[in-house]
Scaffold this motif. Structure first.
Motif, PDB file in Angstrom:
ATOM      1  N   ASN A   1       6.268  12.099 -40.566  1.00  0.00           N
ATOM      2  CA  ASN A   1       5.443  13.043 -41.330  1.00  0.00           C
ATOM      3  C   ASN A   1       4.130  12.412 -41.787  1.00  0.00           C
ATOM      4  N   ILE A   2       3.508  11.650 -40.899  1.00  0.00           N
ATOM      5  CA  ILE A   2       2.189  11.078 -41.160  1.00  0.00           C
ATOM      6  C   ILE A   2       1.163  11.933 -40.426  1.00  0.00           C
ATOM      7  N   LYS A   3       0.189  12.432 -41.142  1.00  0.00           N
ATOM      8  CA  LYS A   3      -0.835  13.267 -40.510  1.00  0.00           C
ATOM      9  C   LYS A   3      -1.802  12.380 -39.750  1.00  0.00           C
ATOM     10  N   LEU A   4      -1.928  12.599 -38.466  1.00  0.00           N
ATOM     11  CA  LEU A   4      -2.803  11.796 -37.614  1.00  0.00           C
ATOM     12  C   LEU A   4      -4.022  12.609 -37.208  1.00  0.00           C
ATOM     13  N   LEU A   5      -5.190  12.137 -37.625  1.00  0.00           N
ATOM     14  CA  LEU A   5      -6.451  12.759 -37.244  1.00  0.00           C
ATOM     15  C   LEU A   5      -7.222  11.793 -36.354  1.00  0.00           C
ATOM     16  N   VAL A   6      -7.697  12.284 -35.232  1.00  0.00           N
ATOM     17  CA  VAL A   6      -8.582  11.487 -34.392  1.00  0.00           C
ATOM     18  C   VAL A   6     -10.009  11.786 -34.827  1.00  0.00           C
TER      19      VAL A   6
ATOM     20  N   THR B   1     -19.267   2.483 -36.399  1.00  0.00           N
ATOM     21  CA  THR B   1     -19.050   3.902 -36.713  1.00  0.00           C
ATOM     22  C   THR B   1     -17.883   4.102 -37.684  1.00  0.00           C
ATOM     23  N   ASP B   2     -17.062   3.060 -37.863  1.00  0.00           N
ATOM     24  CA  ASP B   2     -15.909   3.156 -38.767  1.00  0.00           C
ATOM     25  C   ASP B   2     -16.166   2.492 -40.119  1.00  0.00           C
ATOM     26  N   PHE B   3     -17.308   1.831 -40.256  1.00  0.00           N
ATOM     27  CA  PHE B   3     -17.529   0.970 -41.409  1.00  0.00           C
ATOM     28  C   PHE B   3     -17.624   1.745 -42.717  1.00  0.00           C
ATOM     29  N   GLN B   4     -18.381   2.839 -42.715  1.00  0.00           N
ATOM     30  CA  GLN B   4     -18.521   3.612 -43.950  1.00  0.00           C
ATOM     31  C   GLN B   4     -17.169   4.177 -44.393  1.00  0.00           C
ATOM     32  N   GLY B   5     -16.376   4.626 -43.442  1.00  0.00           N
ATOM     33  CA  GLY B   5     -15.050   5.139 -43.765  1.00  0.00           C
ATOM     34  C   GLY B   5     -14.133   4.058 -44.292  1.00  0.00           C
ATOM     35  N   ALA B   6     -14.281   2.842 -43.760  1.00  0.00           N
ATOM     36  CA  ALA B   6     -13.440   1.729 -44.195  1.00  0.00           C
ATOM     37  C   ALA B   6     -13.651   1.404 -45.673  1.00  0.00           C
ATOM     38  N   LYS B   7     -14.809   1.749 -46.208  1.00  0.00           N
ATOM     39  CA  LYS B   7     -15.095   1.491 -47.616  1.00  0.00           C
ATOM     40  C   LYS B   7     -14.358   2.465 -48.537  1.00  0.00           C
ATOM     41  N   LEU B   8     -13.893   3.585 -47.980  1.00  0.00           N
ATOM     42  CA  LEU B   8     -13.321   4.644 -48.812  1.00  0.00           C
ATOM     43  C   LEU B   8     -11.798   4.640 -48.867  1.00  0.00           C
ATOM     44  N   VAL B   9     -11.166   4.210 -47.778  1.00  0.00           N
ATOM     45  CA  VAL B   9      -9.715   4.396 -47.668  1.00  0.00           C
ATOM     46  C   VAL B   9      -8.956   3.276 -48.362  1.00  0.00           C
ATOM     47  N   GLU B  10      -7.638   3.472 -48.467  1.00  0.00           N
ATOM     48  CA  GLU B  10      -6.792   2.486 -49.120  1.00  0.00           C
ATOM     49  C   GLU B  10      -6.378   1.360 -48.161  1.00  0.00           C
TER      50      GLU B  10
ATOM     51  N   ILE C   1     -12.887  12.160 -44.400  1.00  0.00           N
ATOM     52  CA  ILE C   1     -12.022  11.407 -45.313  1.00  0.00           C
ATOM     53  C   ILE C   1     -12.061  12.003 -46.716  1.00  0.00           C
ATOM     54  N   ARG C   2     -13.246  12.381 -47.180  1.00  0.00           N
ATOM     55  CA  ARG C   2     -13.362  12.943 -48.531  1.00  0.00           C
ATOM     56  C   ARG C   2     -12.637  14.281 -48.667  1.00  0.00           C
ATOM     57  N   SER C   3     -12.374  14.952 -47.572  1.00  0.00           N
ATOM     58  CA  SER C   3     -11.631  16.217 -47.647  1.00  0.00           C
ATOM     59  C   SER C   3     -10.137  15.981 -47.875  1.00  0.00           C
ATOM     60  N   TYR C   4      -9.730  14.711 -47.868  1.00  0.00           N
ATOM     61  CA  TYR C   4      -8.351  14.327 -48.190  1.00  0.00           C
ATOM     62  C   TYR C   4      -8.407  13.410 -49.407  1.00  0.00           C
ATOM     63  N   PRO C   5      -8.416  13.968 -50.619  1.00  0.00           N
ATOM     64  CA  PRO C   5      -8.654  13.170 -51.829  1.00  0.00           C
ATOM     65  C   PRO C   5      -7.568  12.137 -52.096  1.00  0.00           C
ATOM     66  N   ALA C   6      -7.997  11.008 -52.681  1.00  0.00           N
ATOM     67  CA  ALA C   6      -7.106   9.875 -52.904  1.00  0.00           C
ATOM     68  C   ALA C   6      -5.977  10.180 -53.879  1.00  0.00           C
ATOM     69  N   ASP C   7      -6.160  11.165 -54.732  1.00  0.00           N
ATOM     70  CA  ASP C   7      -5.087  11.479 -55.676  1.00  0.00           C
ATOM     71  C   ASP C   7      -3.956  12.278 -55.023  1.00  0.00           C
ATOM     72  N   GLN C   8      -4.163  12.720 -53.785  1.00  0.00           N
ATOM     73  CA  GLN C   8      -3.134  13.475 -53.073  1.00  0.00           C
ATOM     74  C   GLN C   8      -2.645  12.785 -51.797  1.00  0.00           C
ATOM     75  N   TYR C   9      -3.466  11.897 -51.231  1.00  0.00           N
ATOM     76  CA  TYR C   9      -3.139  11.293 -49.943  1.00  0.00           C
ATOM     77  C   TYR C   9      -3.276   9.772 -49.984  1.00  0.00           C
ATOM     78  N   GLU C  10      -2.437   9.107 -49.229  1.00  0.00           N
ATOM     79  CA  GLU C  10      -2.610   7.686 -48.947  1.00  0.00           C
ATOM     80  C   GLU C  10      -3.391   7.593 -47.641  1.00  0.00           C
ATOM     81  N   ARG C  11      -4.623   7.137 -47.704  1.00  0.00           N
ATOM     82  CA  ARG C  11      -5.551   7.249 -46.578  1.00  0.00           C
ATOM     83  C   ARG C  11      -5.658   5.918 -45.816  1.00  0.00           C
ATOM     84  N   ILE C  12      -5.517   6.015 -44.508  1.00  0.00           N
ATOM     85  CA  ILE C  12      -5.483   4.847 -43.638  1.00  0.00           C
ATOM     86  C   ILE C  12      -6.510   5.047 -42.519  1.00  0.00           C
TER      87      ILE C  12
END
Length: 221
Positions: free
Chosen positions: A92-97, A174-183, A156-167
């Motif tokens: 039950n892990i949501k996988l987004l490409v 192209t992944d660097f900005q996102g890497a700053k946001l996730v857990e 990523i911001r559409s999946y808020p940290a208070d509801q999701y564990e973001r990976i």
């Protein structure tokens, strides 16, 4: 509250073993493409959207069939990806490409893995003009000024940290900005260097088997 895991997985150089856009440019070798890459990666003088758009405008639309065939036939899927997709479904892990790649190769290459189209984010393309035009259906929101083209941080911001564990799983700028946001970040290649520059924690990987083992160990812990 137990948070649902959501994974934002890059495509080029991550799901595939090579960077498909670079492979296309190397193969067809239009004059000027290497300078564009240098301005993006070395000088960091232009955005990803600018670079990708400029590179594809170097290729005539008359090459559509050859470009699409080469992109699909040349790509190789990284070891363990099929098992990784299954692992996400079973647990039950949501996988987004989340891909800075282009629809004409992203969708066909992912088709065998039964990932819902709504869970695949990538750029689009048009062959209607004289040269190939890249279209941008997933542009940056008001909180991102990086001019990403396909904005991973907006998704990523559409999946808020208070509801999701973001990976995040990725390999490049192209992944660097996102890497700053996730857990949690799984990184290889250039993304490792970028994470080290900012002392950002990450887990190195070479295959998706590595990621499965780490996720299993984390869950058991």
């Amino acid at each position: 509250m137990l948070k649902q895991k959501v994974i934002f997985c890059d495509f080029d150089g991550t799901i595939t073993k090579n960077d498909n856009i670079v492979a296309i440019m190397k193969h067809f070798n239009p004059p000027g493409w290497e300078e564009i890459v240098n301005r993006l990666l070395q000088e960091r003088a232009i955005s990803v959207r600018q670079a990708v758009g400029e590179m594809f405008r170097l290729l005539p639309s008359s090459l559509q069939e050859e470009v699409v065939h080469f992109a699909i036939s040349n790509a190789a899927i990284r070891d363990g990806f099929a098992e990784f997709v299954t692992y996400c479904k079973v647990n039950n892990i949501k996988l987004l490409v989340t891909s800075g790649g282009i629809d004409f190769f992203v969708y066909p290459l992912l088709q065998p893995f039964d990932i819902p189209r709504d869970d695949i984010f990538c750029n689009a393309s048009s062959f209607d003009g004289e040269t190939i035009e890249i279209l941008w259906p997933h542009v940056c929101d008001n909180e991102c000024v990086a001019d990403c083209g396909m904005c991973k941080t907006t998704i990523i911001r559409s999946y808020p940290a208070d509801q999701y564990e973001r990976i995040l799983i990725g390999d490049s700028i192209t992944d660097f900005q996102g890497a700053k946001l996730v857990e949690t970040v799984y990184a290889r290649a250039q993304l490792i260097d970028l994470c080290q520059e900012l002392d950002r924690p990450y887990h190195p990987f070479e295959t998706f088997h590595d990621i499965i083992r780490d996720l299993e160990a984390t869950t058991e812990a």
